[in-house]
Design a protein around this motif. Structure first.
Motif, PDB file in Angstrom:
ATOM      1  N   MET A  20      38.700  40.833  24.158  1.00 20.39           N
ATOM      2  CA  MET A  20      37.890  40.132  25.162  1.00 20.39           C
ATOM      3  C   MET A  20      38.489  40.278  26.551  1.00 20.39           C
ATOM      4  SD  MET A  20      38.745  36.089  24.560  1.00 20.39           S
ATOM      5  CE  MET A  20      40.420  35.451  24.545  1.00 20.39           C
ATOM      6  N   PHE A  21      39.787  40.602  26.649  1.00 18.76           N
ATOM      7  CA  PHE A  21      40.426  40.740  27.954  1.00 18.76           C
ATOM      8  C   PHE A  21      40.237  42.133  28.559  1.00 18.76           C
ATOM      9  CE2 PHE A  21      43.409  37.582  25.847  1.00 18.76           C
ATOM     10  CZ  PHE A  21      42.840  36.487  26.468  1.00 18.76           C
ATOM     11  N   ALA A  22      39.631  43.064  27.820  1.00 18.34           N
ATOM     12  CA  ALA A  22      39.455  44.423  28.335  1.00 18.34           C
ATOM     13  C   ALA A  22      38.680  44.390  29.641  1.00 18.34           C
ATOM     14  CB  ALA A  22      38.745  45.291  27.307  1.00 18.34           C
ATOM     15  N   LYS A  23      39.113  45.217  30.595  1.00 17.39           N
ATOM     16  CA  LYS A  23      38.472  45.249  31.908  1.00 17.39           C
ATOM     17  C   LYS A  23      37.507  46.428  32.025  1.00 17.39           C
ATOM     18  CE  LYS A  23      40.983  44.362  35.609  1.00 17.39           C
ATOM     19  NZ  LYS A  23      41.891  44.532  36.796  1.00 17.39           N
ATOM     20  N   VAL A  24      37.937  47.622  31.639  1.00 15.17           N
ATOM     21  CA  VAL A  24      37.092  48.816  31.686  1.00 15.17           C
ATOM     22  C   VAL A  24      37.062  49.436  30.296  1.00 15.17           C
ATOM     23  CG1 VAL A  24      36.762  51.105  32.696  1.00 15.17           C
ATOM     24  CG2 VAL A  24      37.665  49.242  34.112  1.00 15.17           C
TER      25      VAL A  24
ATOM     26  N   GLY B  33      33.435  38.285  32.159  1.00 11.12           N
ATOM     27  CA  GLY B  33      33.910  37.560  30.993  1.00 11.12           C
ATOM     28  C   GLY B  33      35.362  37.168  31.150  1.00 11.12           C
ATOM     29  N   PRO B  34      36.037  36.801  30.047  1.00  8.23           N
ATOM     30  CA  PRO B  34      37.449  36.419  30.113  1.00  8.23           C
ATOM     31  C   PRO B  34      38.316  37.602  30.534  1.00  8.23           C
ATOM     32  CG  PRO B  34      36.466  35.770  28.008  1.00  8.23           C
ATOM     33  CD  PRO B  34      35.496  36.677  28.677  1.00  8.23           C
ATOM     34  N   ILE B  35      39.329  37.324  31.330  1.00  6.87           N
ATOM     35  CA  ILE B  35      40.274  38.327  31.805  1.00  6.87           C
ATOM     36  C   ILE B  35      41.685  37.797  31.551  1.00  6.87           C
ATOM     37  CG2 ILE B  35      41.173  39.474  33.888  1.00  6.87           C
ATOM     38  CD1 ILE B  35      38.584  40.706  33.030  1.00  6.87           C
ATOM     39  N   ASP B  36      42.604  38.699  31.289  1.00  9.57           N
ATOM     40  CA  ASP B  36      44.001  38.316  31.108  1.00  9.57           C
ATOM     41  C   ASP B  36      44.462  37.495  32.311  1.00  9.57           C
ATOM     42  OD1 ASP B  36      46.750  38.181  30.690  1.00  9.57           O
ATOM     43  OD2 ASP B  36      46.952  40.271  30.123  1.00  9.57           O
ATOM     44  N   VAL B  37      45.123  36.357  32.053  1.00  9.46           N
ATOM     45  CA  VAL B  37      45.564  35.508  33.159  1.00  9.46           C
ATOM     46  C   VAL B  37      46.633  36.187  34.013  1.00  9.46           C
ATOM     47  CG1 VAL B  37      44.977  33.393  31.943  1.00  9.46           C
ATOM     48  CG2 VAL B  37      47.293  34.308  31.766  1.00  9.46           C
ATOM     49  N   LEU B  38      47.242  37.270  33.512  1.00  5.27           N
ATOM     50  CA  LEU B  38      48.200  38.025  34.311  1.00  5.27           C
ATOM     51  C   LEU B  38      47.518  38.971  35.288  1.00  5.27           C
ATOM     52  CD1 LEU B  38      50.888  38.953  31.620  1.00  5.27           C
ATOM     53  CD2 LEU B  38      50.826  36.972  33.139  1.00  5.27           C
ATOM     54  N   ASP B  39      46.208  39.109  35.199  1.00  2.42           N
ATOM     55  CA  ASP B  39      45.470  39.991  36.100  1.00  2.42           C
ATOM     56  C   ASP B  39      45.396  39.335  37.479  1.00  2.42           C
ATOM     57  OD1 ASP B  39      43.159  41.162  37.527  1.00  2.42           O
ATOM     58  OD2 ASP B  39      42.906  42.310  35.695  1.00  2.42           O
TER      59      ASP B  39
ATOM     60  N   ARG C 149      38.424  37.629  40.086  1.00  8.18           N
ATOM     61  CA  ARG C 149      37.852  36.656  41.028  1.00  8.18           C
ATOM     62  C   ARG C 149      38.371  35.240  40.806  1.00  8.18           C
ATOM     63  NH1 ARG C 149      31.862  37.295  39.987  1.00  8.18           N
ATOM     64  NH2 ARG C 149      32.631  39.360  39.543  1.00  8.18           N
ATOM     65  N   GLY C 150      38.755  34.944  39.578  1.00  9.61           N
ATOM     66  CA  GLY C 150      39.305  33.641  39.241  1.00  9.61           C
ATOM     67  C   GLY C 150      40.382  33.801  38.190  1.00  9.61           C
ATOM     68  N   TRP C 151      41.134  32.752  37.978  1.00  6.43           N
ATOM     69  CA  TRP C 151      42.228  32.801  37.006  1.00  6.43           C
ATOM     70  C   TRP C 151      41.652  32.921  35.606  1.00  6.43           C
ATOM     71  CZ3 TRP C 151      44.935  28.892  33.791  1.00  6.43           C
ATOM     72  CH2 TRP C 151      46.197  29.342  33.377  1.00  6.43           C
ATOM     73  N   GLY C 152      41.864  34.094  34.968  1.00 10.23           N
ATOM     74  CA  GLY C 152      41.383  34.310  33.607  1.00 10.23           C
ATOM     75  C   GLY C 152      39.897  34.596  33.518  1.00 10.23           C
ATOM     76  N   TYR C 153      39.248  34.929  34.647  1.00 12.58           N
ATOM     77  CA  TYR C 153      37.797  35.162  34.634  1.00 12.58           C
ATOM     78  C   TYR C 153      37.470  36.212  35.687  1.00 12.58           C
ATOM     79  CZ  TYR C 153      32.779  34.290  35.247  1.00 12.58           C
ATOM     80  OH  TYR C 153      31.423  34.433  35.326  1.00 12.58           O
ATOM     81  N   GLY C 154      36.688  37.228  35.271  1.00 15.91           N
ATOM     82  CA  GLY C 154      36.367  38.268  36.236  1.00 15.91           C
ATOM     83  C   GLY C 154      35.393  39.292  35.699  1.00 15.91           C
ATOM     84  N   GLY C 155      35.243  40.369  36.457  1.00 16.01           N
ATOM     85  CA  GLY C 155      34.277  41.415  36.144  1.00 16.01           C
ATOM     86  C   GLY C 155      34.801  42.436  35.152  1.00 16.01           C
TER      87      GLY C 155
END
Length: 616
Positions: A387-391, A426-432, A436-442
């Motif tokens: 779920m943390f995958a970005k691309v 969707g959810p993004i790694d909090v280390l990213d 746009r937000g902590w743990g949330y992005g494109g």
């Protein structure tokens, strides 16, 4: 293979010429990092530092610093064998009458090795420190990078138990040493340890915690593995399955938790959910950037147990490639069969080092219908830590997913910007640091598969037809004298496969987007498919450096733009740093760079270390 511990594994490595010893005194502050970083990036051996200043205990680095050593540590001939082991286990026969069921017995015997085995005494409890005897400064915990907030335990196996269900969890969460008997506990919001702590808070209880350092290398790996939520499957069970026998555990001396009997050290204690959290960090993280200071729980150490002559194992994370790349690859191989159970069209997938695990996933599929690439990508976004995958890039089954040169050529040939690219969130790694937000992005999906007629309208339906549309002449780079000029551009390069790489010294808001618009309208853009805008520290002649920077620095929905060009369309990736004036309120972290004085010191002392010049 009988259960090894760190020391038996070191003996095996030394017999195979995969371990070298450094007998001169070395500093645990930065010097060990610089030596070890050079070795892992050059595919060098593991190193045992026998004299660490300020500690009586030796430090070992690079235990799994190559693909081959990682396979050896996990007891397999190669990492691909991990997929075969799992496929063998989950391919149970459910038909064929009695004979079919009897065919499952060998596999079920393998599964019986999953639960751990309790023992009464253990090497890790030969020496016990309690109360005032506890002083973590005696353990050679490393300060890895210049801007780190202090020394960090980097290979901790953190063990907790669900206060309500008793379910056990082991995870690898970095731990900054705060004092003689306290550390930070880097439990991110999505981690199981955080859930256990929240349940303890609701019950008005402290959460008992045990931290193992060392043990079977297979257990060290298991603590990093993204296990699915299957009852009875935990990290001890995974290590037991990999070894083919039940893992030995012993009850802690001050906590009601099972700990690895063959570890080197155990830190026992608790986290009090009623306490205020403490500032932890900065930390040079696996992204290659620093994670900036933030608030995390405090771990109180009430006892330390250890062997009589322990070895302290550690790792460093940072700019790839690093040792963790091989642990990530092991997880790829181990969980490929499970992904294929849910998405059977998947042939293979890969998370390359430049993507530092979550930033880039390449997946190949057997394509049978239009839109299947998006079906697979969206399915992957729903699978555990994927779920943390970005691309996510989807390619045809005959494309080797671990050949990034071939993958990016296929992207340029097969994926028309806009038509075959899709952004979501969707959810993004909090280390990213760029989301746009902590743990949330494109997020971005790129469909680089051969297109069906329904996917291109009246366009071509076969790869050969598409290839003729995108002839090599289309990707002809412009001469350097013909490239456009723009404020802040320090270097730029066009490649024969359609990529335009730009290093930008950004000084004002909107500068990167203006650059993208100017470059897309220039005649030199006619032969390009992708414009990769990087920061001023990026080497545009190093493709891995470019992709590492861009993938770290984008929120795809915000920073990946489709722009018209004289030759069609261009996908512009804005991988420059984001400014407060652009609405980015969080501080932008620096890239990890070692102090030049430390580099010079290691250069000057290399002959004293006794390490071969080829690894320098």
């Amino acid at each position: 293979m009988a259960f090894p511990d760190i020391q038996s594994f070191l003996r095996l490595l030394e017999q195979r010429g995969e371990l070298l010893r450094v007998s001169v005194p070395v500093s645990r502050e930065l010097e060990i990092t610089e030596i070890s970083d050079r070795l892992v990036k050059r595919g060098g051996p593991a190193v045992l530092f026998e004299q660490v200043q300020g500690s009586e205990f030796p430090v070992v680095m690079g235990l799994m610093g190559t693909r081959e050593r990682t396979a050896l540590a996990l007891g397999v001939g190669g990492l691909d064998d991990l997929a075969a082991k799992v496929r063998h286990l989950i391919d149970l026969k459910g038909s064929g009458g009695m004979m079919g069921m009897l065919g499952n017995l060998p596999k079920l015997r393998d599964a019986m090795h999953l639960p751990p085995r309790r023992v009464r005494s253990a090497p890790v409890q030969e020496v016990v420190w309690r109360g005032d005897e506890v002083d973590l400064s005696h353990i050679p915990v490393l300060k890895c990078w210049p801007l780190d907030g202090g020394p960090f335990v980097t290979l901790p196996l953190v063990i907790t138990k669900d206060p309500e269900t008793g379910e056990r969890n082991m995870g690898m969460y970095r731990m900054q040493v705060m004092g003689r008997n306290t550390t930070g506990m880097h439990w991110q919001r999505h981690k199981t340890g955080t859930r256990h702590l929240e349940k303890a808070r609701r019950r008005g209880e402290r959460l008992p915690v045990a931290v193992a350092i060392g043990g079977d290398p297979a257990l060290i790996y298991a603590a990093t593995a993204p296990l699915p939520p299957i009852p009875g499957l935990d990290e001890f069970a995974l290590a037991g399955y990999l070894r083919g026998q039940r893992y030995p555990v012993v009850k802690g001396v001050t906590v009601d938790l099972d700990v690895p009997a063959n570890a080197e050290f155990i830190l026992e204690g608790y986290v009090d959910p009623q306490e205020d959290w403490v500032v932890e960090g900065p930390f040079g993280d696996h992204t290659g950037f620093y994670t900036l200071p933030d608030l995390y729980p405090l771990f109180h150490v009430t006892a330390v147990t250890m062997r009589r002559q322990p070895v302290y194992p550690a790792t460093i994370v940072g700019r790839p490639p690093m040792e963790d790349a091989y642990l990530i690859e092991a997880s790829e191989r181990l969980f490929l069969p499970a992904a294929q159970l849910i998405l059977p069209e998947i042939v293979d997938y890969h998370m390359p080092p430049a993507g530092v695990a979550h930033n880039l996933v390449v997946v190949s599929i057997r394509k049978e219908f239009p839109g299947q690439a998006y079906k697979v990508a969206n399915g992957l976004f729903g699978l555990g830590q994927m779920m943390f995958a970005k691309v996510i890039v989807v390619v045809d089954e005959d494309v080797r997913v671990n050949d990034l040169g071939a993958v990016w050529r296929e992207v340029a040939r097969q994926a028309t910007p806009g038509r075959d690219t899709l952004t979501t969130r969707g959810p993004i790694d909090v280390l990213d640091h760029s989301s746009r937000g902590w743990g949330y992005g494109g997020k971005l999906i790129i469909d680089a598969t051969t297109k069906r007629p329904e996917e291109v309208g009246s366009g071509a339906s076969s790869r050969d037809d598409q290839a003729s549309d995108l002839s090599p002449d289309v990707f002809a780079p412009a001469a350097s004298s013909e490239l456009p000029r723009f404020e802040g551009v320090l270097a730029q390069r066009q490649t024969p496969d359609g990529y335009w790489m730009v290093a930008l010294h950004k000084t004002r808001a909107g500068q990167a987007q203006e650059l993208a618009a100017v470059f897309a309208a220039h005649p030199a853009a006619a032969g390009m498919r992708h414009l990769l805008i990087c920061d001023q520290e990026t080497d545009v002649t190093d493709t891995d450096d470019v992709w590492w920077t861009v993938l770290n620095n984008i929120d795809p929905e915000r920073d990946v733009l489709v722009l018209p060009t004289p030759g069609g369309a261009l996908l512009a990736w804005d991988g420059a740093r984001k400014l407060p004036e652009e609405g980015f309120v969080r501080p932008w972290p620096p890239k990890i760079v070692m102090d030049q004085a430390i580099k010079d010191r290691v250069d000057a002392r290399w002959h004293l270390y006794g390490l071969p010049q080829q690894w320098r």
